[in-house]
Enzyme design. Structure first.
Site, mmCIF file in Angstrom:
data_model
loop_
_atom_site.group_PDB
_atom_site.id
_atom_site.type_symbol
_atom_site.label_atom_id
_atom_site.label_comp_id
_atom_site.label_asym_id
_atom_site.label_seq_id
_atom_site.Cartn_x
_atom_site.Cartn_y
_atom_site.Cartn_z
ATOM 1 N N ILE A 20 1.137 -1.046 0.460
ATOM 2 C CA ILE A 20 -0.150 0.063 0.353
ATOM 3 C C ILE A 20 0.570 1.642 0.142
ATOM 4 C CG2 ILE A 20 -1.743 1.348 1.299
ATOM 5 C CD1 ILE A 20 -3.124 -1.505 2.028
ATOM 6 N N HIS A 21 1.647 1.198 1.003
ATOM 7 C CA HIS A 21 2.773 2.611 0.659
ATOM 8 C C HIS A 21 3.597 2.651 -0.031
ATOM 9 C CE1 HIS A 21 0.643 2.392 5.061
ATOM 10 N NE2 HIS A 21 1.142 3.729 4.858
ATOM 11 N N GLY A 22 3.615 2.373 -0.926
ATOM 12 C CA GLY A 22 4.594 1.596 -1.945
ATOM 13 C C GLY A 22 6.385 1.721 -2.053
ATOM 14 N N GLY A 23 6.541 2.914 -2.145
ATOM 15 C CA GLY A 23 9.218 2.507 -1.655
ATOM 16 C C GLY A 23 8.543 3.359 -0.586
ATOM 17 N N GLU A 46 11.776 -19.013 17.640
ATOM 18 C CA GLU A 46 11.782 -20.149 18.336
ATOM 19 C C GLU A 46 11.110 -21.326 17.323
ATOM 20 O OE1 GLU A 46 7.616 -19.626 20.915
ATOM 21 O OE2 GLU A 46 8.384 -17.983 21.432
ATOM 22 N N THR A 48 11.232 -22.355 12.990
ATOM 23 C CA THR A 48 9.870 -21.361 12.065
ATOM 24 C C THR A 48 8.518 -22.121 11.407
ATOM 25 O OG1 THR A 48 10.339 -23.327 9.761
ATOM 26 C CG2 THR A 48 11.790 -22.119 10.129
ATOM 27 N N GLU A 50 6.937 -24.113 9.247
ATOM 28 C CA GLU A 50 6.522 -25.401 9.141
ATOM 29 C C GLU A 50 7.471 -26.375 10.181
ATOM 30 O OE1 GLU A 50 9.357 -25.839 5.016
ATOM 31 O OE2 GLU A 50 8.785 -24.178 4.702
#
Length: 64
Positions: A20-23, A46, A48, A50
């Site tokens: 939303i804020h772009g760059g 703690e 990943t 997965e």
């Protein structure tokens, strides 16, 4: 189970905020970039997500 879910939601929200804020979302020092970095750390800290899913799956299979 809540940890992987919450970290994925935080990452999704931070990623959407960067888009939303772009760059400006990538500018170091901005709040957006800090939120994005913190959300990424939540996924890694703690174990990943997965690994967390594997642990949860093993626990659920053991119960069955």
């Amino acid at each position: 189970m809540a940890k992987p879910y919450a970290s994925e939601v935080a990452n999704h929200a931070a990623s959407a905020s960067v888009r939303i804020h772009g760059g400006y979302g990538y500018v170091r020092g901005s709040e957006i970039s800090r939120f994005y970095a913190d959300a990424k750390i939540l996924e890694i800290g703690e174990g990943t997500n997965e690994i967390q899913r594997n642990v949860i799956t093993r626990a659920l299979v053991k119960q069955a």
